[in-house]
Enzyme design. Structure first.
Site, mmCIF file in Angstrom:
data_model
loop_
_atom_site.group_PDB
_atom_site.id
_atom_site.type_symbol
_atom_site.label_atom_id
_atom_site.label_comp_id
_atom_site.label_asym_id
_atom_site.label_seq_id
_atom_site.Cartn_x
_atom_site.Cartn_y
_atom_site.Cartn_z
ATOM 1 N N ARG A 17 57.481 23.781 -70.460
ATOM 2 C CA ARG A 17 57.342 24.583 -69.247
ATOM 3 C C ARG A 17 57.482 23.686 -68.004
ATOM 4 O O ARG A 17 58.488 23.696 -67.325
ATOM 5 C CB ARG A 17 55.978 25.310 -69.253
ATOM 6 C CG ARG A 17 55.891 26.471 -68.290
ATOM 7 C CD ARG A 17 55.666 26.065 -66.863
ATOM 8 N NE ARG A 17 54.449 25.273 -66.694
ATOM 9 C CZ ARG A 17 54.153 24.624 -65.580
ATOM 10 N NH1 ARG A 17 54.957 24.669 -64.551
ATOM 11 N NH2 ARG A 17 53.050 23.906 -65.505
ATOM 12 N N CYS A 244 59.939 13.681 -60.831
ATOM 13 C CA CYS A 244 59.244 14.215 -59.669
ATOM 14 C C CYS A 244 60.207 14.190 -58.512
ATOM 15 O O CYS A 244 60.712 13.148 -58.145
ATOM 16 C CB CYS A 244 58.001 13.392 -59.346
ATOM 17 S SG CYS A 244 57.216 13.928 -57.826
ATOM 18 N N ASN A 253 55.080 14.134 -65.235
ATOM 19 C CA ASN A 253 53.847 14.301 -65.993
ATOM 20 C C ASN A 253 53.514 13.053 -66.794
ATOM 21 O O ASN A 253 54.394 12.280 -67.170
ATOM 22 C CB ASN A 253 54.015 15.468 -66.973
ATOM 23 C CG ASN A 253 54.067 16.792 -66.257
ATOM 24 O OD1 ASN A 253 53.095 17.220 -65.664
ATOM 25 N ND2 ASN A 253 55.220 17.430 -66.284
#
Ligand code: ZN
Length: 308
Positions: A17, A244, A253
């Site tokens: 996700r 990012c 992450n």
């Protein structure tokens, strides 16, 4: 083979996700399913498999219902979906999602940019989801991941009092778990420790996961600080997928492989087979050729004599 005991921590894999949502390419459905199978085989017990948002906004997630339905084959797995609103929650529950997570930003600026609602309006949306859940799927837990809890690129500093006040509001309306997310990788271990300790004092066992980013290299240090503050659920992403947008070249992450290595090396059981976990990078890479994967443990390999 029987498991000797329940693992001490729950690693919630968010790659399918959070990871896929932040890469440009769309992973073909067949590859997604193979990747999720490999993650479940490695012992992951919770995977955020999709986001129920309009396909126009996120074409990567157009197959969300299909992916949920496939993941439900794994009886050891809790299949989780991100939903931004009631409509998404209805679709996710209809597909069979076993846990919902909603993003609520602590920073009003990020909230407007992300969901075009103020944090207060999002609390109302969460309430609507809880109401629907109570009527139609009472067994399904609802989590809120509080974005920008440690700082915001748009707003800058996010006062800890704002984070705690919002968490208390969410607990009062009946959210089962409230976690804190370092969405833009601005947190540090002292802050993480302090904020989670305060959160435990305010909302007790409703305290949810630590969702840390490795934007500035502090992802694992922040996870360790959260662990020491009492957190036992951690979000992470295989291969640190996602990157990012605010820090080119930096991973996004926390890398699941590195997190599992750290915890298992410390003697904290995760229930995850690290070798199989690293093997799950293969279907991921196959489905997203050219996308950089991160992780120091996969790069260095497991130490001689390693046993999970
Ligand atoms: Zn994230």
């Amino acid at each position: 083979m029987t498991r000797p005991h329940t693992p001490e921590v729950l690693i919630s894999e968010v790659g399918p996700r959070d990871g896929l949502q932040s890469v440009k390419a769309t992973m073909p459905t067949a590859h997604k399913l193979r990747w999720i199978d490999a993650l479940a085989d490695a012992g992951l017990r919770e995977i955020e498999v999709a986001s129920f948002v309009p396909a126009k906004l996120l074409p990567q997630m157009a197959d969300a219902a299909l992916v949920v339905q496939h993941a439900l084959r794994h009886s050891s797995l809790r299949v989780m979906a991100l939903v931004p609103n009631l409509r998404g929650a209805q679709a996710a529950l209809q597909a069979g999602a076993q846990k919902l997570t909603l993003p609520v930003s602590a920073s009003p600026a990020h909230s407007m940019a992300n969901v075009r609602k103020t944090p207060e309006a999002m609390v109302q949306e969460v309430q609507a989801v809880l109401h629907w859940r109570d009527q139609h799927a009472p067994g399904v837990p609802v989590e809120v991941g509080m974005s920008t809890a440690f700082g915001c690129t748009l707003q800058g500093h996010v006062p800890e009092a704002d984070v705690l006040r919002l968490a208390v509001q969410l607990a009062q309306v009946g959210v089962d778990e409230i976690g804190l997310s370092d969405t833009t990788g601005m947190g540090n271990p002292a802050q993480v420790s302090r904020l989670f300790q305060q959160l435990f004092r305010e909302i007790g066992e409703r305290t949810g996961s630590a969702h840390m980013h490795n934007t500035r290299g502090l992802g694992l240090a922040n996870c360790l600080a959260a662990y020491e503050a009492g957190v036992r659920t951690f979000d992470s992403s295989l291969g640190g997928l996602g990157g990012c947008p605010y820090a080119p070249g930096a991973s996004g992450n926390v890398v699941t492989e590195d997190l599992v290595f750290m915890l298992e090396a410390m003697g904290v059981s995760t229930g995850i087979d690290l070798e199989k976990l690293m093997a799950a990078r293969l279907p991921l890479q196959d489905g997203l050729p050219g996308e950089p994967l991160y992780g120091m443990t996969p790069e260095a390999g497991l130490p001689k004599g390693w046993r999970t």
